[in-house]
Design an enzyme around this catalytic site. Structure first.
Site, PDB file in Angstrom:
ATOM      1  N   ARG A  29       0.827  -1.207   0.000  1.00 44.82           N
ATOM      2  CA  ARG A  29       0.000   0.000   0.000  1.00 44.82           C
ATOM      3  C   ARG A  29       0.865   1.263   0.000  1.00 44.82           C
ATOM      4  NH1 ARG A  29      -5.348  -1.483   3.564  1.00 44.82           N
ATOM      5  NH2 ARG A  29      -5.778  -3.444   2.512  1.00 44.82           N
ATOM      6  N   LYS A  31       2.873   3.160   2.010  1.00 45.19           N
ATOM      7  CA  LYS A  31       2.901   4.342   2.876  1.00 45.19           C
ATOM      8  C   LYS A  31       4.331   4.640   3.334  1.00 45.19           C
ATOM      9  CE  LYS A  31      -1.490   5.650   4.070  1.00 45.19           C
ATOM     10  NZ  LYS A  31      -2.306   5.415   2.902  1.00 45.19           N
ATOM     11  N   ALA A 158      -7.334  11.732  24.503  1.00 50.20           N
ATOM     12  CA  ALA A 158      -7.109  12.789  25.487  1.00 50.20           C
ATOM     13  C   ALA A 158      -8.287  13.761  25.459  1.00 50.20           C
ATOM     14  CB  ALA A 158      -5.811  13.529  25.188  1.00 50.20           C
ATOM     15  N   HIS A 162      -4.019  19.812  27.715  1.00 49.51           N
ATOM     16  CA  HIS A 162      -2.829  20.016  28.548  1.00 49.51           C
ATOM     17  C   HIS A 162      -2.179  18.652  28.820  1.00 49.51           C
ATOM     18  CE1 HIS A 162      -0.968  22.757  31.777  1.00 49.51           C
ATOM     19  NE2 HIS A 162      -0.207  21.687  31.642  1.00 49.51           N
ATOM     20  N   HIS A 164      -0.635  15.334  30.022  1.00 50.49           N
ATOM     21  CA  HIS A 164      -0.721  14.618  31.299  1.00 50.49           C
ATOM     22  C   HIS A 164      -0.621  13.127  31.041  1.00 50.49           C
ATOM     23  CE1 HIS A 164      -4.842  14.569  29.738  1.00 50.49           C
ATOM     24  NE2 HIS A 164      -5.073  13.502  30.486  1.00 50.49           N
ATOM     25  N   GLU A 302      -9.512  -6.107  11.937  1.00 47.50           N
ATOM     26  CA  GLU A 302      -8.703  -6.083  13.159  1.00 47.50           C
ATOM     27  C   GLU A 302      -9.523  -6.540  14.370  1.00 47.50           C
ATOM     28  OE1 GLU A 302      -8.578  -3.830  10.792  1.00 47.50           O
ATOM     29  OE2 GLU A 302      -6.461  -3.479  10.340  1.00 47.50           O
TER      30      GLU A 302
HETATM   31 ZN   LIG Z   1      -3.536  23.973  30.786  1.00 45.40          ZN
END
Ligand SMILES: [Zn+2]
Ligand SMILES: [Zn+2]
Ligand SMILES: [Zn+2]
Length: 324
Positions: A29, A31, A158, A162, A164, A302
């Site tokens: 493919r 990539k 996320a 920010h 973390h 998958e």
């Molecule tokens: Zn922040």
């Protein structure tokens, strides 16, 4: 250990170093790393950030912090919306309370900066903070495992931009970790050695090597599940972050910085997940870190087969990550 040689076949079915996990490397493919370069991240919406300095009262009560010049530089607190609970109740194997701890580590007070922007010394300090929290969780006999993981970017899960890291402990050893620990035992019986010790030794001499120093090996795994997947493996057979010497931790921090800077600068900071596989109690799993950029979608094949189609050869990914 089986002899593995890279041959540029179009579609290869590759097996993991020790798990019965297979991937199809569909290089047909075509990539290349540059195909995964994304547009720069959109501007932020300007909402109040709970993780920024000045908003400390918006998080649950702080567990610990590391200060520098009177300001915090690393901060740990419980997740406001925990996935687990510390309520104690009896249960059975089929149904038990999701007992455990769910904590957040904010590694950089600067809102739009990331771990890749920190110094190697600071990243090394961050690693010891992760370890302190894991050791604390594991000191509770009801806790069987603690997973340290990072979701970076919305597509990687996320919910706050920010930077973390999260740590969630569970009252059971997660299936993947259990399978790894069991596969180590099978491998040891067959080969008389540790599969991860064997893997790093082989990989630092081949086309999937990214970087090494005296203590640490970084490579793109032979059976990578995702374009740009990379592993960090201590060269010494250690079980968890607490086993690392200061020098080894410093090396691991250098490895983090290299990989995350390459993603940030080379691919415009794509979403990624990373996690630490530490040894579950009583087993012999070699500590390692798995970094999986979220550059593809796992779909019906998958989910239904647990065979992952990866459109980029790990040999190309290694070339992308390798320092000049
Ligand atoms: Zn922040
Ligand atoms: Zn080992
Ligand atoms: Zn693992």
């Amino acid at each position: 250990m089986p002899v593995i040689t890279f041959s540029p076949m179009e579609n290869e079915l590759r097996k993991d170093y020790f798990l019965d996990r297979r991937v199809i490397i569909a290089v047909g493919r075509g990539k290349r790393p540059s195909d995964f370069k994304r547009d720069p991240a959109p501007e932020e919406d300007g909402k109040t950030c709970f993780f920024c300095p000045g908003n400390e009262e918006m998080t649950p009560a702080e567990i610990s912090r590391v200060e520098e010049d009177g300001h915090w530089v690393i901060r740990v607190f419980p997740n406001k919306y925990p996935a687990v609970t510390t309520e104690e109740e009896e249960g059975s194997d089929e149904l038990m309370p999701a007992y455990g701890y769910h904590e957040i580590v904010v590694e950089n007070p600067a809102h739009s900066k990331s771990v890749s922007d920190l110094s190697i010394e600071r990243i090394s300090h961050v690693l010891s903070v992760y370890n302190e929290r894991v050791e604390h969780m594991l000191s509770d006999p009801r806790v069987r495992y603690a997973l340290v993981f990072k979701n970076h970017g919305r597509k990687a899960g996320a919910s706050l931009s920010h930077t973390h890291t999260q740590i969630i402990s569970t009252p059971v050893v997660p299936r993947l970790v259990k399978e790894e620990a069991e596969a180590v035992e099978r491998y040891k019986t067959l080969n008389g050695s540790c599969p991860l010790c064997d893997a790093w030794k082989k990989e630092v001499g081949g086309p999937r090597k990214v970087w090494e120093d005296y203590h640490m090996a970084v490579f793109t795994p032979y059976a990578s599940r995702s374009p740009m997947e990379a592993w960090i493996v201590p060269k010494r057979h250690v079980h968890d972050l607490g086993d690392l010497s200061d020098e080894e931790r410093h090396s691991m921090a250098s490895a983090f910085k290299l990989l995350l800077e390459k993603l940030r600068d080379g691919l415009n900071d794509p979403p990624y997940n990373l996690y630490f596989h530490v040894n579950p109690r009583g087993a012999d799993l070699h500590l390692h870190v798995e970094l999986l950029p979220r550059l593809s979608n796992w779909a019906g094949f998958e989910l239904g087969s647990e065979i992952i189609i990866n459109t980029m050869a790990p040999e190309d990914a290694a070339e992308f990550y390798r320092p000049e």
